[in-house]
Design a protein around this motif. Sequence first.
Motif, PDB file in Angstrom:
ATOM      1  N   THR A   1      -7.446   6.847  10.773  1.00 29.15           N
ATOM      2  CA  THR A   1      -8.178   8.123  10.793  1.00 29.15           C
ATOM      3  C   THR A   1      -9.398   7.997   9.890  1.00 29.15           C
ATOM      4  O   THR A   1      -9.396   7.224   8.921  1.00 29.15           O
ATOM      5  CB  THR A   1      -7.323   9.295  10.281  1.00 29.15           C
ATOM      6  OG1 THR A   1      -7.046   9.094   8.884  1.00 29.15           O
ATOM      7  CG2 THR A   1      -6.016   9.435  11.047  1.00 29.15           C
ATOM      8  N   LYS A   2     -10.431   8.779  10.215  1.00 35.88           N
ATOM      9  CA  LYS A   2     -11.667   8.737   9.419  1.00 35.88           C
ATOM     10  C   LYS A   2     -11.373   9.032   7.954  1.00 35.88           C
ATOM     11  O   LYS A   2     -11.902   8.382   7.050  1.00 35.88           O
ATOM     12  CB  LYS A   2     -12.679   9.748   9.964  1.00 35.88           C
ATOM     13  CG  LYS A   2     -13.432   9.226  11.160  1.00 35.88           C
ATOM     14  CD  LYS A   2     -14.544  10.186  11.561  1.00 35.88           C
ATOM     15  CE  LYS A   2     -15.297   9.603  12.762  1.00 35.88           C
ATOM     16  NZ  LYS A   2     -16.143  10.577  13.411  1.00 35.88           N
ATOM     17  N   ALA A   3     -10.496  10.011   7.716  1.00 35.03           N
ATOM     18  CA  ALA A   3     -10.235  10.437   6.329  1.00 35.03           C
ATOM     19  C   ALA A   3      -9.535   9.329   5.534  1.00 35.03           C
ATOM     20  O   ALA A   3      -9.930   9.033   4.395  1.00 35.03           O
ATOM     21  CB  ALA A   3      -9.376  11.704   6.338  1.00 35.03           C
ATOM     22  N   SER A   4      -8.525   8.711   6.112  1.00 33.55           N
ATOM     23  CA  SER A   4      -7.789   7.686   5.355  1.00 33.55           C
ATOM     24  C   SER A   4      -8.651   6.442   5.160  1.00 33.55           C
ATOM     25  O   SER A   4      -8.566   5.761   4.130  1.00 33.55           O
ATOM     26  CB  SER A   4      -6.461   7.348   6.037  1.00 33.55           C
ATOM     27  OG  SER A   4      -6.678   6.676   7.253  1.00 33.55           O
ATOM     28  N   ILE A   5      -9.523   6.152   6.128  1.00 33.06           N
ATOM     29  CA  ILE A   5     -10.390   4.963   6.013  1.00 33.06           C
ATOM     30  C   ILE A   5     -11.484   5.209   4.963  1.00 33.06           C
ATOM     31  O   ILE A   5     -11.826   4.315   4.186  1.00 33.06           O
ATOM     32  CB  ILE A   5     -10.976   4.593   7.394  1.00 33.06           C
ATOM     33  CG1 ILE A   5      -9.820   4.138   8.309  1.00 33.06           C
ATOM     34  CG2 ILE A   5     -12.024   3.494   7.277  1.00 33.06           C
ATOM     35  CD1 ILE A   5     -10.154   4.074   9.775  1.00 33.06           C
TER      36      ILE A   5
ATOM     37  N   GLU B   1     -10.721   0.775  11.470  1.00 33.67           N
ATOM     38  CA  GLU B   1     -11.543   1.854  12.011  1.00 33.67           C
ATOM     39  C   GLU B   1     -10.629   2.723  12.877  1.00 33.67           C
ATOM     40  O   GLU B   1      -9.518   2.311  13.211  1.00 33.67           O
ATOM     41  CB  GLU B   1     -12.693   1.276  12.863  1.00 33.67           C
ATOM     42  CG  GLU B   1     -12.196   0.458  14.046  1.00 33.67           C
ATOM     43  CD  GLU B   1     -13.310  -0.163  14.890  1.00 33.67           C
ATOM     44  OE1 GLU B   1     -14.499   0.017  14.563  1.00 33.67           O
ATOM     45  OE2 GLU B   1     -12.975  -0.819  15.890  1.00 33.67           O
ATOM     46  N   PRO B   2     -11.080   3.928  13.230  1.00 34.64           N
ATOM     47  CA  PRO B   2     -10.266   4.736  14.143  1.00 34.64           C
ATOM     48  C   PRO B   2      -9.907   3.895  15.372  1.00 34.64           C
ATOM     49  O   PRO B   2     -10.764   3.203  15.929  1.00 34.64           O
ATOM     50  CB  PRO B   2     -11.177   5.917  14.478  1.00 34.64           C
ATOM     51  CG  PRO B   2     -12.006   6.064  13.227  1.00 34.64           C
ATOM     52  CD  PRO B   2     -12.253   4.658  12.737  1.00 34.64           C
TER      53      PRO B   2
ATOM     54  N   PHE C   1       0.832  -1.207   0.000  1.00 35.25           N
ATOM     55  CA  PHE C   1       0.000   0.000   0.000  1.00 35.25           C
ATOM     56  C   PHE C   1       0.868   1.259   0.000  1.00 35.25           C
ATOM     57  O   PHE C   1       1.824   1.378   0.764  1.00 35.25           O
ATOM     58  CB  PHE C   1      -0.903  -0.005   1.240  1.00 35.25           C
ATOM     59  CG  PHE C   1      -1.834   1.159   1.297  1.00 35.25           C
ATOM     60  CD1 PHE C   1      -3.047   1.133   0.636  1.00 35.25           C
ATOM     61  CD2 PHE C   1      -1.482   2.316   1.986  1.00 35.25           C
ATOM     62  CE1 PHE C   1      -3.906   2.216   0.664  1.00 35.25           C
ATOM     63  CE2 PHE C   1      -2.334   3.414   2.023  1.00 35.25           C
ATOM     64  CZ  PHE C   1      -3.542   3.357   1.354  1.00 35.25           C
ATOM     65  N   GLY C   2       0.517   2.176  -0.914  1.00 33.72           N
ATOM     66  CA  GLY C   2       1.167   3.491  -0.909  1.00 33.72           C
ATOM     67  C   GLY C   2       2.539   3.525  -1.546  1.00 33.72           C
ATOM     68  O   GLY C   2       3.258   4.532  -1.393  1.00 33.72           O
TER      69      GLY C   2
ATOM     70  N   GLN D   1     -11.123   6.959   2.336  1.00 38.98           N
ATOM     71  CA  GLN D   1     -10.438   6.756   1.042  1.00 38.98           C
ATOM     72  C   GLN D   1     -10.377   5.284   0.668  1.00 38.98           C
ATOM     73  O   GLN D   1     -10.561   4.918  -0.486  1.00 38.98           O
ATOM     74  CB  GLN D   1      -9.018   7.305   1.111  1.00 38.98           C
ATOM     75  CG  GLN D   1      -8.948   8.784   0.817  1.00 38.98           C
ATOM     76  CD  GLN D   1      -7.593   9.174   0.239  1.00 38.98           C
ATOM     77  OE1 GLN D   1      -6.605   8.465   0.460  1.00 38.98           O
ATOM     78  NE2 GLN D   1      -7.547  10.271  -0.480  1.00 38.98           N
ATOM     79  N   LEU D   2     -10.126   4.432   1.668  1.00 36.34           N
ATOM     80  CA  LEU D   2     -10.091   2.989   1.399  1.00 36.34           C
ATOM     81  C   LEU D   2     -11.454   2.517   0.899  1.00 36.34           C
ATOM     82  O   LEU D   2     -11.547   1.751  -0.068  1.00 36.34           O
ATOM     83  CB  LEU D   2      -9.721   2.199   2.657  1.00 36.34           C
ATOM     84  CG  LEU D   2      -8.293   2.297   3.184  1.00 36.34           C
ATOM     85  CD1 LEU D   2      -8.141   1.414   4.414  1.00 36.34           C
ATOM     86  CD2 LEU D   2      -7.281   1.891   2.118  1.00 36.34           C
ATOM     87  N   HIS D   3     -12.525   2.969   1.566  1.00 34.05           N
ATOM     88  CA  HIS D   3     -13.885   2.572   1.158  1.00 34.05           C
ATOM     89  C   HIS D   3     -14.164   3.000  -0.280  1.00 34.05           C
ATOM     90  O   HIS D   3     -14.840   2.304  -1.031  1.00 34.05           O
ATOM     91  CB  HIS D   3     -14.934   3.162   2.103  1.00 34.05           C
ATOM     92  CG  HIS D   3     -15.066   2.417   3.400  1.00 34.05           C
ATOM     93  ND1 HIS D   3     -15.734   1.223   3.507  1.00 34.05           N
ATOM     94  CD2 HIS D   3     -14.583   2.695   4.635  1.00 34.05           C
ATOM     95  CE1 HIS D   3     -15.680   0.784   4.766  1.00 34.05           C
ATOM     96  NE2 HIS D   3     -14.980   1.672   5.469  1.00 34.05           N
ATOM     97  N   GLN D   4     -13.642   4.161  -0.656  1.00 33.30           N
ATOM     98  CA  GLN D   4     -13.900   4.673  -2.011  1.00 33.30           C
ATOM     99  C   GLN D   4     -13.064   3.940  -3.061  1.00 33.30           C
ATOM    100  O   GLN D   4     -13.473   3.798  -4.211  1.00 33.30           O
ATOM    101  CB  GLN D   4     -13.612   6.177  -2.068  1.00 33.30           C
ATOM    102  CG  GLN D   4     -14.678   6.985  -1.338  1.00 33.30           C
ATOM    103  CD  GLN D   4     -14.243   8.437  -1.073  1.00 33.30           C
ATOM    104  OE1 GLN D   4     -13.077   8.791  -1.251  1.00 33.30           O
ATOM    105  NE2 GLN D   4     -15.182   9.257  -0.643  1.00 33.30           N
TER     106      GLN D   4
END
Length: 204
Positions: free
Chosen positions: A130-134, A176-177, A80-81, A136-139
């Motif tokens: 973090t909510k933001a990085s997670i 999750e967070p 990843f990344g 992104q994973l969902h998207q």
Amino acid sequence: MSILVVAATIEEIKPSLSFLKEKQIPYLITGVGMVATTYALATHLQRHKVDLLLHVGIGGALDSSTPLGEVYQIYIDEIFGLGAEDNGAFLSIEELGFGKRMYTEKLPINIQLPDIKKAQGITVNSVHGTKASILQLHQQYQKPLIESMEGAATFFVAEQENICCLQFRSISNYIEPRNRNAWEIELAIKNLNDFLRDLLRFIN
Ligand SMILES: O=C(O)c1cccc(C(=O)CC[C@H]2O[C@@H](n3cnc4c(=O)[nH]cnc43)[C@H](O)[C@@H]2O)c1
């Protein structure tokens, strides 16, 4: 066929240690993360002939409807990344022309594997939290998706060495967070090891 059971930590295969010793099946504890895994495997494979790497461990699931403790076969895994940030966009290692991120299992021939659920893997240096990085994973990813810190490294080494490789992960937590109290490590390790011993009785 010479099998090597591979895990990041001794805790993840502790319930199977007496079985492995009794059956004289070797195992390797690599340490956590891609760098430790690659080094441990590469040095081991310089000294020992192995036909099949059997990588087992716990992992985090993106889909919170997946029951904790369920065991999955990871058929493809991504570093990843691996790439470069480019002014808010991401350039993958493939786009940069320096290699690849995706590695797959290599099935041993003449062995019928148990029919269990399959998932895609991502292998991270830093656990998503973090909510933001997670989000992104969902998207970005189809489910089921399972996160670990070693999987793609083992597939990478197996590809380099042209040996068979399977990866099985049981779900210890959701991506999750960070909420360590919600992790079901004991259940995940029990189910993983019940599966591992059944698999080894079946193929060995
Ligand atoms: O306490 C923590 O926050 C923590 C974070 C990552 C790993 C651990 C471990 O217990 C190490 C064992 C093993 O666990 C795998 N693992 C389990 N869940 C995840 C996850 O959600 N994301 C990435 N890796 C995960 C990992 O392969 C470690 O080797 C504790």
